[in-house]
Write an enzyme that holds these catalytic residues in place. Structure first.
Site, short mmCIF file in Angstrom:
data_model
loop_
_atom_site.label_atom_id
_atom_site.label_comp_id
_atom_site.label_asym_id
_atom_site.label_seq_id
_atom_site.Cartn_x
_atom_site.Cartn_y
_atom_site.Cartn_z
N GLU A 192 0.81 -1.21 0.00
CA GLU A 192 0.00 0.00 0.00
C GLU A 192 0.85 1.27 0.00
O GLU A 192 0.57 2.23 -0.73
CB GLU A 192 -0.94 0.01 1.22
CG GLU A 192 -2.00 -1.07 1.20
CD GLU A 192 -1.56 -2.36 1.86
OE1 GLU A 192 -2.44 -3.13 2.28
OE2 GLU A 192 -0.35 -2.59 1.97
N ARG A 204 3.55 5.85 -3.00
CA ARG A 204 4.78 6.58 -3.35
C ARG A 204 5.02 6.56 -4.87
O ARG A 204 5.46 7.55 -5.45
CB ARG A 204 5.98 5.99 -2.63
CG ARG A 204 6.02 6.33 -1.15
CD ARG A 204 7.39 6.07 -0.59
NE ARG A 204 7.48 6.44 0.80
CZ ARG A 204 8.63 6.59 1.45
NH1 ARG A 204 9.77 6.40 0.82
NH2 ARG A 204 8.64 6.92 2.73
N CYS A 252 -2.88 -4.07 6.68
CA CYS A 252 -2.45 -4.44 8.02
C CYS A 252 -2.95 -3.40 9.03
O CYS A 252 -3.26 -2.27 8.68
CB CYS A 252 -0.93 -4.56 8.09
SG CYS A 252 -0.04 -2.99 7.88
N CYS A 310 -0.81 0.26 7.52
CA CYS A 310 -1.47 0.68 6.29
C CYS A 310 -2.91 1.13 6.54
O CYS A 310 -3.42 2.03 5.87
CB CYS A 310 -1.43 -0.45 5.26
SG CYS A 310 0.24 -0.84 4.70
N LYS A 330 12.26 8.99 -0.02
CA LYS A 330 11.92 10.39 0.27
C LYS A 330 12.90 11.34 -0.40
O LYS A 330 12.50 12.39 -0.92
CB LYS A 330 11.91 10.62 1.78
CG LYS A 330 10.71 10.03 2.49
CD LYS A 330 10.72 10.38 3.96
CE LYS A 330 9.49 9.82 4.65
NZ LYS A 330 9.49 10.13 6.11
#
Length: 440
Positions: free
Chosen positions: A57, A62, A110, A237, A373
């Protein structure tokens, strides 16, 4: 809108067409799949399909941010964009009419969405138990367990056999003790059990009761994402999907350029252990009373759907095809991200680094995932550099912004919305160390 089976089938077919590198080894490894799909009112497939596996997920989201950043780059550069058109505010961009986003996951997310009672038609990995006192000495070979040790053995057995285990969940070893005055008694007619999640409650909040059956977990709690490595501050998630339902999935950086947040139109789950009530609670109900958001933000209830199609590389399928002479099955160690960008659409990582990278390259840009990131921030900086000064968003004008942290904090409406969400719904959401965000 497409049916859940059409959405699942599209995702499975795309995964099948991807190169073999990084995919699970047949009969020995399993994985999950998630996707962000760009669709139009005409139901035509667009090039914004984002297909990923492993920690699915978050990687799917991303990958979608990477795709959207390129689409904004095209828009500000005067090229055609499949997604964006000029907004009504100077320097802002809006989603084209008829364009929407769907989120697909082959497994129940999850965390809180994974906690729900088992039904009679589902495999009961560990029969519900009652602790009773034995009046007779234990017979040779008879197993006895203390109630305090039930939580480890039950959790391990549940994950291994229920089909609800995924690569995100930490494996635990069975631990047993043998008090002289207790035996286990199973009575499935009187007791029920829960599907379990490996995601642990955040340290600053109340812990799970860890009692037998339905009393094992607390519901509605924020949970840290399960995994096989060292524990992190990454939320489950379920929690992140709930957050995206208020703040949008575009993140703080892209919110500088967007007239409104981007929300998923629906979440579709593949065939797996599933509860609509648990999904509704985890993704929608927990944030339903949030008020006082900035004008462009709102609480969007996600439409939640389930497909009848099962992912052929999930735990259940892999275990069914597994030959026990090959040892135990295991989660795939690689993570695949694919998105429809013009350069390097495929990104395969292992243990957080590009698959196949040498030790000498660790710590360099050669080892970084394209959806890390740092790399996403660098793509955003290229977007800013490509924007004419006269069309730069007001939130980026006249400010000395240097680091990732600076640019995130400069997105003031987004940060205000996040503050309200944290105060009203998620006060225990952990804050990561600021120093980890001071890169440029």
């Amino acid at each position: 809108m497409w049916s859940p089976d059409e959405i699942a089938g599209l995702c499975y077919n795309h995964f099948k067409k991807l190169p073999k590198r990084g995919k699970p080894e047949a009969g020995r490894e399993w994985t999950l799949l998630a996707a962000v799909i760009l669709v139009t009112d005409s139901s035509e497939q667009k090039t914004g399909d984002i297909l990923n596996d492993s920690h699915a997920e978050v990687i799917a989201r991303r990958g979608c941010v990477r795709y959207l950043t390129e689409q904004l780059f095209r828009a500000v550069s005067g090229q055609s964009s499949d997604v964006f058109c000029p907004g009504s505010e100077e320097g802002k961009w809006a989603v084209k009419p008829g364009v929407s986003f769907l989120f697909f996951t082959s497994q129940t997310p999850c965390g809180d969405a994974s906690i729900f009672p088992m039904t009679g038609s589902q495999a009961q990995p560990c029969e519900p138990v009652k602790l009773i006192q034995s009046k007779e000495p234990e017979r040779r070979g008879q197993k006895r367990h203390a109630e305090s040790d039930l939580k480890e053995s039950d959790r391990h057995s549940s994950r291994q056999k229920s089909g609800h285990t995924d690569e995100r969940e930490a494996m635990t070893e069975n631990k047993e003790s043998n008090p002289s005055n207790a035996v286990l008694h199973c009575d499935p007619e009187e007791e029920k059990d829960l599907h379990r999640t490996g995601a642990k409650c955040v340290p600053s909040g109340p812990a799970d009761p860890l009692q037998p059956g339905l009393l094992y977990h607390s519901i509605g709690a924020l949970r840290l994402k399960p995994g096989r490595g060292d524990r992190t501050l990454s939320l489950s998630c379920s929690d992140k999907l709930a957050r995206w339902g208020v703040l949008g999935f575009q993140g703080a950086l892209l919110s500088h350029y967007l007239q409104e947040p981007l929300y998923f139109r629906a979440v579709v789950v593949g065939k797996c252990p599933y509860s609509h009530e648990a999904m509704q609670r985890a993704l929608n109900t927990r944030c339903s009373d949030v008020r006082g958001l900035p004008p462009v933000f709102s609480k969007r209830d996600l439409e939640i759907l389930q497909s009848g199609l099962e992912f052929p590389h999930n735990h259940t399928h892999t275990e069914a095809k597994h030959k026990h002479t090959l040892g135990r099955i295991s989660p795939c160690g690689a993570a695949i991200s694919w998105c429809a960008v013009s350069q390097q659409p495929l990104d395969v990582t292992a243990n957080g680094y590009k698959q196949g990278v040498t030790k000498k390259a660790l710590g360099t840009s050669q080892a970084r995932s394209l959806i890390s990131k740092v790399e996403l921030f660098h793509s955003f900086l290229k977007l800013v550099a490509a924007t004419e000064d006269s069309r730069l968003p007001e939130s980026l004008c006249g400010k000395d912004l240097k680091t990732y942290w600076d640019y995130k904090q400069a997105a003031e409406p987004y940060q205000q919305a996040w503050t309200q969400l944290r105060l009203q719904a998620f006060p225990l959401w952990p804050r990561g160390p600021r120093e980890l965000l001071l890169f440029s």
